[in-house]
Write an enzyme that holds these catalytic residues in place. Structure first.
Site, PDB file in Angstrom:
ATOM      1  N   ASN A  69     -13.524  16.535  21.615  1.00 45.55           N
ATOM      2  CA  ASN A  69     -13.053  16.604  22.993  1.00 45.55           C
ATOM      3  C   ASN A  69     -13.508  15.378  23.766  1.00 45.55           C
ATOM      4  OD1 ASN A  69     -14.746  17.259  25.627  1.00 45.55           O
ATOM      5  ND2 ASN A  69     -15.932  18.002  23.865  1.00 45.55           N
ATOM      6  N   VAL A  71     -12.736  15.439  27.458  1.00 45.79           N
ATOM      7  CA  VAL A  71     -12.137  15.961  28.692  1.00 45.79           C
ATOM      8  C   VAL A  71     -12.466  15.061  29.875  1.00 45.79           C
ATOM      9  CG1 VAL A  71     -12.152  17.909  30.305  1.00 45.79           C
ATOM     10  CG2 VAL A  71     -12.055  18.322  27.842  1.00 45.79           C
ATOM     11  N   LEU A  73     -15.240  15.292  31.991  1.00 41.96           N
ATOM     12  CA  LEU A  73     -15.917  15.944  33.119  1.00 41.96           C
ATOM     13  C   LEU A  73     -14.979  16.284  34.272  1.00 41.96           C
ATOM     14  CD1 LEU A  73     -19.255  13.904  33.190  1.00 41.96           C
ATOM     15  CD2 LEU A  73     -19.018  16.317  32.613  1.00 41.96           C
ATOM     16  N   ASN A  99     -25.061  22.736  35.675  1.00 40.30           N
ATOM     17  CA  ASN A  99     -25.120  21.549  34.823  1.00 40.30           C
ATOM     18  C   ASN A  99     -24.602  20.362  35.623  1.00 40.30           C
ATOM     19  OD1 ASN A  99     -23.656  19.554  32.943  1.00 40.30           O
ATOM     20  ND2 ASN A  99     -24.856  20.738  31.481  1.00 40.30           N
ATOM     21  N   CYS A 129     -24.161  11.034  29.909  1.00 35.34           N
ATOM     22  CA  CYS A 129     -23.029  10.475  30.643  1.00 35.34           C
ATOM     23  C   CYS A 129     -23.208   8.972  30.836  1.00 35.34           C
ATOM     24  CB  CYS A 129     -22.904  11.148  32.003  1.00 35.34           C
ATOM     25  SG  CYS A 129     -22.600  12.904  31.873  1.00 35.34           S
ATOM     26  N   ASN A 191     -26.205  18.021  22.537  1.00 39.06           N
ATOM     27  CA  ASN A 191     -24.860  17.769  23.004  1.00 39.06           C
ATOM     28  C   ASN A 191     -24.007  17.340  21.810  1.00 39.06           C
ATOM     29  OD1 ASN A 191     -22.663  17.283  24.727  1.00 39.06           O
ATOM     30  ND2 ASN A 191     -23.999  16.452  26.328  1.00 39.06           N
ATOM     31  N   THR A 192     -22.783  16.946  22.044  1.00 40.25           N
ATOM     32  CA  THR A 192     -21.878  16.618  20.940  1.00 40.25           C
ATOM     33  C   THR A 192     -22.214  15.285  20.275  1.00 40.25           C
ATOM     34  OG1 THR A 192     -20.362  15.621  22.533  1.00 40.25           O
ATOM     35  CG2 THR A 192     -19.947  17.911  21.907  1.00 40.25           C
TER      36      THR A 192
END
Length: 305
Positions: A69, A71, A73, A99, A129, A191-192
């Site tokens: 993914n 997306v 945010l 979050n 991020c 996280n991913t």
């Protein structure tokens, strides 16, 4: 019946099963399946200082054993969350975790300050991020970055602060220790992983962003290993996530060192997965005469060299 209650940084959870950020939205859709009070908590979709439209599609793609993914945010912004989503969430009878994601330390600090005056139970600091001021590197990929942003936010955050770690690093234990030293009350991980797939007919990546975050069952062995590494380095609680799809995975993650668990990608194929995992965990504890979920944390028995 086994005691499923856990305590993370002074916050009491009725059980260790938490809906993971980015997979549960703000809970409204899933409340049509079961009472959200069934869950130990909800980590809400990542919010930013101002509303974001997200990345252009295609931004989600299936992969063997999971999904990619990017997306981007997409979210309505922190003020909208506080005014419209949080009041409803606080009526659901479960722990609410906000979050937050940002491009600069100042973004994070302003959001932490805003949320500290609300009824959220905990703030989850997503440090995976882009850091625009430093040319697109991630806060969470270096000890200095993790320590710096955590320390900055700690000064503005009056709520328990949980730092969400990126797996795209060399030594996750060092990053976890850096977050702890800067004032984190807990860490959540992982996280991913960054991944890519290519359409062999068009020769273009299947994600418009070119790369995306890999999640799902394929991630579980990496997540278990990283939670175990971090558990050896920090004293603060760890909320484990990454590929948990069934109760056996949950037990495994607790044994590796997690005190609570976030359930994510499996929700897209089975919205009842958290309930099934919770039931299976309770039965496992009872069957093995274990008094409570907290007794599993870090109880892995490693082979000696």
């Amino acid at each position: 019946m086994a005691d499923l209650r856990v305590n993370i940084a002074g916050v009491a959870f009725q059980n260790p099963i938490v809906a993971a950020s980015g997979t549960f939205g703000f809970g409204r859709e899933y409340s049509e399946f079961y009472p959200l009070s069934t869950l130990g908590g909800i980590s809400c979709k990542g919010i930013t200082l101002t509303a974001r439209p997200g990345n252009p599609p295609p931004r989600i793609a299936e992969t063997p054993g999971g999904m990619l993914n990017a997306v981007g945010l997409q979210n309505p912004g922190v003020d909208h969350f506080i005014e419209y989503d949080l009041p409803w969430l606080k009526q659901q009878g479960t722990v609410i975790i906000a979050n937050i994601a940002g491009n600069t330390p100042e973004d994070y600090c302003r959001m932490a300050e805003k949320l500290s005056g609300t009824d959220v139970d905990m703030i989850e600091l997503n440090i995976s991020c882009p850091n625009v001021k430093q040319g697109g590197v991630q806060f969470g990929t270096s000890c200095a970055g993790a320590e710096g942003v955590t320390a900055a936010v700690r000064k503005h955050c009056k709520k328990p602060l949980m730092v969400k770690l990126s797996p795209n690093v060399g030594d996750i234990g060092e990053i976890a220790a850096a977050a702890e030293s800067a004032g984190a009350d807990a860490i959540s991980m992982i996280n991913t992983l960054t991944g890519m797939r290519i359409d062999i007919h068009t020769r273009r990546p299947v994600i418009r962003n070119n790369t995306g975050g890999l999640s799902g069952p394929a991630l579980l062995p990496v997540a278990v290993r990283m939670v175990s590494q971090a558990y050896k380095r920090v004293k603060i609680p760890i909320v484990g996530m990454g590929g948990i799809s069934k109760w056996q995975d949950a037990v495994e993650m607790l044994l590796a060192g997690a005190s609570a668990l976030q359930i994510g990608t499996v929700l897209f194929t089975d919205p009842y997965a958290p309930v099934k995992i919770l039931d299976g965990l309770g039965e496992y504890l009872d069957r093995n005469h274990i008094a409570g979920a907290a007794e599993l944390t870090g109880k892995m028995i490693p082979w000696e060299p």
